[in-house]
Design a protein around this motif. Structure first.
Motif, PDB file in Angstrom:
ATOM      1  N   PHE A 216     -10.408 -12.431 -41.143  1.00  0.00           N
ATOM      2  CA  PHE A 216     -10.845 -11.643 -39.523  1.00  0.00           C
ATOM      3  C   PHE A 216     -11.074 -10.072 -40.314  1.00  0.00           C
ATOM      4  N   THR A 217     -10.917  -9.660 -40.662  1.00  0.00           N
ATOM      5  CA  THR A 217     -10.708  -7.808 -40.835  1.00  0.00           C
ATOM      6  C   THR A 217     -11.881  -6.977 -41.554  1.00  0.00           C
ATOM      7  N   ASP A 218     -13.468  -8.125 -41.283  1.00  0.00           N
ATOM      8  CA  ASP A 218     -14.012  -7.245 -41.710  1.00  0.00           C
ATOM      9  C   ASP A 218     -15.022  -6.421 -40.520  1.00  0.00           C
ATOM     10  N   GLY A 219     -14.635  -6.409 -39.424  1.00  0.00           N
ATOM     11  CA  GLY A 219     -15.223  -5.708 -38.171  1.00  0.00           C
ATOM     12  C   GLY A 219     -16.207  -6.599 -37.669  1.00  0.00           C
ATOM     13  N   THR A 220     -16.877  -7.623 -38.279  1.00  0.00           N
ATOM     14  CA  THR A 220     -18.308  -8.734 -37.606  1.00  0.00           C
ATOM     15  C   THR A 220     -16.934  -8.841 -36.243  1.00  0.00           C
ATOM     16  N   VAL A 221     -17.067  -7.975 -35.167  1.00  0.00           N
ATOM     17  CA  VAL A 221     -16.976  -8.941 -33.361  1.00  0.00           C
ATOM     18  C   VAL A 221     -17.773  -9.009 -32.915  1.00  0.00           C
ATOM     19  N   PHE A 222     -17.943 -10.074 -31.772  1.00  0.00           N
ATOM     20  CA  PHE A 222     -19.376  -9.400 -30.966  1.00  0.00           C
ATOM     21  C   PHE A 222     -18.600 -10.955 -29.361  1.00  0.00           C
ATOM     22  N   PHE A 223     -19.010 -10.429 -28.128  1.00  0.00           N
ATOM     23  CA  PHE A 223     -18.418 -10.940 -26.924  1.00  0.00           C
ATOM     24  C   PHE A 223     -20.117 -11.400 -27.063  1.00  0.00           C
ATOM     25  N   ILE A 224     -20.159 -13.181 -25.919  1.00  0.00           N
ATOM     26  CA  ILE A 224     -21.071 -13.440 -25.459  1.00  0.00           C
ATOM     27  C   ILE A 224     -20.492 -14.207 -24.189  1.00  0.00           C
ATOM     28  N   TRP A 225     -21.233 -14.351 -23.518  1.00  0.00           N
ATOM     29  CA  TRP A 225     -21.459 -14.872 -22.270  1.00  0.00           C
ATOM     30  C   TRP A 225     -22.278 -16.669 -22.048  1.00  0.00           C
ATOM     31  N   ILE A 226     -21.577 -17.302 -20.908  1.00  0.00           N
ATOM     32  CA  ILE A 226     -22.751 -18.690 -21.759  1.00  0.00           C
ATOM     33  C   ILE A 226     -22.703 -19.193 -19.556  1.00  0.00           C
ATOM     34  N   SER A 227     -23.947 -19.382 -19.276  1.00  0.00           N
ATOM     35  CA  SER A 227     -24.100 -19.991 -18.008  1.00  0.00           C
ATOM     36  C   SER A 227     -23.023 -20.916 -17.699  1.00  0.00           C
ATOM     37  N   ASP A 228     -22.189 -20.893 -16.820  1.00  0.00           N
ATOM     38  CA  ASP A 228     -21.157 -21.704 -16.145  1.00  0.00           C
ATOM     39  C   ASP A 228     -22.564 -22.457 -15.004  1.00  0.00           C
ATOM     40  N   ASP A 229     -22.412 -23.524 -16.241  1.00  0.00           N
ATOM     41  CA  ASP A 229     -23.338 -24.932 -15.401  1.00  0.00           C
ATOM     42  C   ASP A 229     -23.932 -25.692 -16.542  1.00  0.00           C
ATOM     43  N   ASP A 230     -23.954 -26.704 -16.168  1.00  0.00           N
ATOM     44  CA  ASP A 230     -24.458 -28.006 -17.077  1.00  0.00           C
ATOM     45  C   ASP A 230     -25.561 -27.088 -18.609  1.00  0.00           C
ATOM     46  N   ASN A 231     -26.259 -26.518 -18.019  1.00  0.00           N
ATOM     47  CA  ASN A 231     -27.285 -26.161 -19.459  1.00  0.00           C
ATOM     48  C   ASN A 231     -26.212 -25.605 -20.368  1.00  0.00           C
ATOM     49  N   LYS A 232     -25.273 -24.637 -19.685  1.00  0.00           N
ATOM     50  CA  LYS A 232     -24.503 -23.798 -20.950  1.00  0.00           C
ATOM     51  C   LYS A 232     -25.069 -22.582 -21.525  1.00  0.00           C
ATOM     52  N   ILE A 233     -25.999 -22.130 -21.118  1.00  0.00           N
ATOM     53  CA  ILE A 233     -27.037 -21.132 -22.016  1.00  0.00           C
ATOM     54  C   ILE A 233     -26.431 -19.876 -21.992  1.00  0.00           C
ATOM     55  N   PRO A 234     -26.218 -19.605 -23.402  1.00  0.00           N
ATOM     56  CA  PRO A 234     -26.394 -17.910 -24.172  1.00  0.00           C
ATOM     57  C   PRO A 234     -26.781 -16.866 -23.331  1.00  0.00           C
ATOM     58  N   LEU A 235     -26.625 -16.005 -22.422  1.00  0.00           N
ATOM     59  CA  LEU A 235     -27.051 -15.220 -21.668  1.00  0.00           C
ATOM     60  C   LEU A 235     -27.040 -14.059 -21.990  1.00  0.00           C
ATOM     61  N   TYR A 236     -25.804 -13.658 -22.541  1.00  0.00           N
ATOM     62  CA  TYR A 236     -25.977 -12.124 -22.981  1.00  0.00           C
ATOM     63  C   TYR A 236     -25.019 -11.941 -23.898  1.00  0.00           C
ATOM     64  N   ILE A 237     -25.333 -11.763 -24.901  1.00  0.00           N
ATOM     65  CA  ILE A 237     -24.847 -11.385 -25.958  1.00  0.00           C
ATOM     66  C   ILE A 237     -24.210  -9.422 -26.952  1.00  0.00           C
ATOM     67  N   GLU A 238     -23.419  -9.392 -26.982  1.00  0.00           N
ATOM     68  CA  GLU A 238     -23.356  -7.564 -27.273  1.00  0.00           C
ATOM     69  C   GLU A 238     -21.781  -7.466 -28.628  1.00  0.00           C
ATOM     70  N   SER A 239     -22.722  -6.454 -29.091  1.00  0.00           N
ATOM     71  CA  SER A 239     -21.517  -6.405 -30.607  1.00  0.00           C
ATOM     72  C   SER A 239     -21.859  -5.527 -30.982  1.00  0.00           C
ATOM     73  N   PRO A 240     -20.286  -4.514 -30.913  1.00  0.00           N
ATOM     74  CA  PRO A 240     -20.368  -3.103 -30.969  1.00  0.00           C
ATOM     75  C   PRO A 240     -20.626  -2.172 -32.441  1.00  0.00           C
ATOM     76  N   VAL A 241     -20.827  -1.347 -32.547  1.00  0.00           N
ATOM     77  CA  VAL A 241     -20.877  -0.880 -33.874  1.00  0.00           C
ATOM     78  C   VAL A 241     -21.131   0.119 -33.937  1.00  0.00           C
ATOM     79  N   ARG A 242     -20.782   1.084 -34.435  1.00  0.00           N
ATOM     80  CA  ARG A 242     -20.012   2.768 -35.316  1.00  0.00           C
ATOM     81  C   ARG A 242     -20.483   3.247 -33.949  1.00  0.00           C
ATOM     82  N   VAL A 243     -21.614   3.013 -33.651  1.00  0.00           N
ATOM     83  CA  VAL A 243     -21.886   4.562 -32.427  1.00  0.00           C
ATOM     84  C   VAL A 243     -23.102   3.206 -31.734  1.00  0.00           C
ATOM     85  N   GLY A 244     -22.130   3.370 -30.252  1.00  0.00           N
ATOM     86  CA  GLY A 244     -22.419   2.558 -29.760  1.00  0.00           C
ATOM     87  C   GLY A 244     -23.105   0.991 -29.867  1.00  0.00           C
TER      88      GLY A 244
END
Length: 265
Positions: A216-244
């Motif tokens: 796991f050294t290629d830098g493909t790291v990201f974060f996700i937030w899913i809804s805390d209810d029975d639907n478990k909808i993916p709500l937000y994803i953030e993937s850092p890049v070199r700038v921003g």
């Protein structure tokens, strides 16, 4: 855009395997934006994920379709339309077929997966532009999934299934390899979503391994937030890049199976 739209299709599974939540009539809509110091949250693309019922070769299926497009304002600069589809057996809730068609400027790419669960193999075919198809057969395990079925795997989990900060692993089928995914549950968080309000969420960090195995050294790291209810909808994803960073966030939904009790206001 080329980095985030496949990640939205993954929005990776973060739970022990169990019956995925496929609900015909559900529609989830997302916006994709680029954020940096000189570019405050500029929306550049949209993604829609739909679930319907269909028939193929006289057999009933759930059909899940994910489509990512550049917004009209930016098509003169970079025109893209990516389409991902899976056909799900309603009885087993397993993928039987996967198909993706990618059109990005002058570049085209096609990929097809045929799952043979009885033989524990998956047969893949892919090509770019008008080149001949390449083919490969790979071993299949219950933890192996395509990007779209990974999207749904987490959605029947309970928060109690997650152990904070403990790494867990899944496997994603690609054209000629099966990539490992490592994820960790970071805890609960109230997350504000642009134009949608505040939600109670479960937050994860995820990393896609290299094609060589569990590195796991290629830098493909990201974060996700899913809804805390029975639907478990993916709500937000953030993937850092070199700038921003590249971000994807829910912009609309309908046809949910359960009430969206995670919405605070």
């Amino acid at each position: 855009m080329k980095r985030l739209l496949p990640l939205i299709s993954i929005l990776l599974a973060a739970a022990p395997l169990r019956a995925q939540l496929y609900h015909p009539g559900e529609v989830l809509q997302y916006r994709v934006s680029y954020k940096a110091r000189m570019f405050p949250n500029t929306e550049v693309g949209a993604v829609e994920v739909t679930t319907t019922e269909t028939t193929l070769d006289d057999k009933e299926y759930y059909l899940v379709k994910g489509v990512g497009r550049t917004l009209p304002t930016y098509r003169w600069f970079y025109n893209m339309e990516d389409v991902y589809q899976i056909w799900i057996d309603p009885a087993t809730l397993r993928s039987e077929y996967f198909q993706c068609d990618i059109r990005e400027g002058d570049y085209t790419f096609e990929s097809r997966f045929d799952y043979a669960w009885a033989d524990s193999v998956v047969r893949t075919r892919w090509r770019s532009r008008q080149n001949p198809f390449a083919e490969k057969e790979m071993p299949l395990t219950p933890e192996s999934m395509d990007a779209i079925s990974l999207f749904f795997n987490m959605r029947t989990a309970r928060a109690d299934d997650f152990d904070k900060d403990r790494p867990e692993y899944l496997r994603m089928v690609l054209q000629d390899t099966i990539r490992s995914i490592r994820y960790r549950f970071l805890g609960r968080e109230v997350k504000k979503i642009r134009n949608m309000g505040k939600f109670r969420t479960l937050k994860f960090d995820c990393q896609l391994g290299t094609s060589e195995g569990y590195s796991f050294t290629d830098g493909t790291v990201f974060f996700i937030w899913i809804s805390d209810d029975d639907n478990k909808i993916p709500l937000y994803i953030e993937s850092p890049v070199r700038v921003g960073s590249i971000n994807g966030y829910i912009s609309g939904y309908k046809g949910l199976k359960y009430p969206l009790t995670s919405l605070v206001k």
